[in-house]
Design a protein around this motif. Sequence first.
Motif, short mmCIF file in Angstrom:
data_model
loop_
_atom_site.label_atom_id
_atom_site.label_comp_id
_atom_site.label_asym_id
_atom_site.label_seq_id
_atom_site.Cartn_x
_atom_site.Cartn_y
_atom_site.Cartn_z
N GLY A 70 52.43 46.46 39.93
CA GLY A 70 53.15 45.27 39.53
C GLY A 70 53.52 45.30 38.06
O GLY A 70 52.93 46.06 37.29
N GLY A 104 54.68 42.76 34.56
CA GLY A 104 54.67 41.41 34.01
C GLY A 104 55.20 41.40 32.59
O GLY A 104 55.01 42.36 31.84
N LYS A 153 49.82 38.89 34.35
CA LYS A 153 50.94 38.70 35.28
C LYS A 153 51.16 39.95 36.13
O LYS A 153 51.41 39.86 37.33
CB LYS A 153 52.22 38.38 34.50
CG LYS A 153 52.28 36.98 33.94
CD LYS A 153 53.60 36.79 33.22
CE LYS A 153 53.72 35.41 32.63
NZ LYS A 153 54.99 35.22 31.90
N ASP A 204 50.84 40.37 40.21
CA ASP A 204 51.97 40.93 40.96
C ASP A 204 51.53 42.13 41.79
O ASP A 204 51.91 42.28 42.95
CB ASP A 204 53.07 41.33 39.98
CG ASP A 204 54.37 41.72 40.67
OD1 ASP A 204 54.67 41.16 41.73
OD2 ASP A 204 55.08 42.60 40.15
N LYS A 212 49.57 41.20 44.93
CA LYS A 212 50.44 40.69 46.01
C LYS A 212 51.10 41.84 46.77
O LYS A 212 51.37 41.72 47.96
CB LYS A 212 51.54 39.80 45.42
CG LYS A 212 51.06 38.44 44.96
CD LYS A 212 52.22 37.68 44.35
CE LYS A 212 51.75 36.47 43.57
NZ LYS A 212 52.84 35.86 42.81
N LYS A 213 51.39 42.95 46.07
CA LYS A 213 52.15 44.05 46.66
C LYS A 213 51.28 45.16 47.23
O LYS A 213 51.77 46.26 47.49
CB LYS A 213 53.08 44.67 45.61
CG LYS A 213 54.19 43.76 45.14
CD LYS A 213 55.04 44.49 44.12
CE LYS A 213 56.14 43.63 43.56
NZ LYS A 213 56.89 44.34 42.51
#
Length: 197
Positions: A57, A59, A70, A74, A77-78
């Motif tokens: 991720g 950010g 951040k 991210d 989530k992935k």
Amino acid sequence: MAREQRNEGQSNREEGSELIDKLVSINRVAKVVKGGRRFGFAALVVVGDGKGKVGYGSGKAKEVSDAMRKALDDAKKKMVRIPLREGRTLHHDLYGRFGAGKVIIRTAPVGTGIIAGGPMRAVFEALGVQDVVAKSVGTSNPHNMLKATFNALHEMKSPRAVAAKRGKKVGEIVERREGEKQQEKPEGTKKDKKTKE
């Protein structure tokens, strides 16, 4: 309901503590304004559980710590699951591409270690791979290298998945693969003998 949400948040933090996170790159960008320059930071992070789940991720924020937080959220989530062979290496060789980034990933015998550079090393360490050989060709941009690596990992197919798709047993597919190699060797030696004579 608020209490339930708080409890869920705590359990997520406990699970998150088991995750391995690797910072791949931090990029500082400057915006020129009337009074001078304003700096911002962009972070790229890889997260994995060391057991076959991995994600990445990015950010952006005014502070490094906020950008990393951040990026970490991210990446969580992935996260995707990648099947591993014997929990240490990949099932087969892979090729991935994203933009100008190209990666070649090969399986390796026990004791080889992780032979990979930069962002790819971070992915394999977070994934839990112990033996792998990888090479990136083209761009050295970490974003494109990571995307190419994940593109390759998405192509990974375990013998179990292939067997289920073809309606066969796992043993049949694996035995056939090993059996073909053994049959090809004697034929190749016979041809070599004929050509020499």
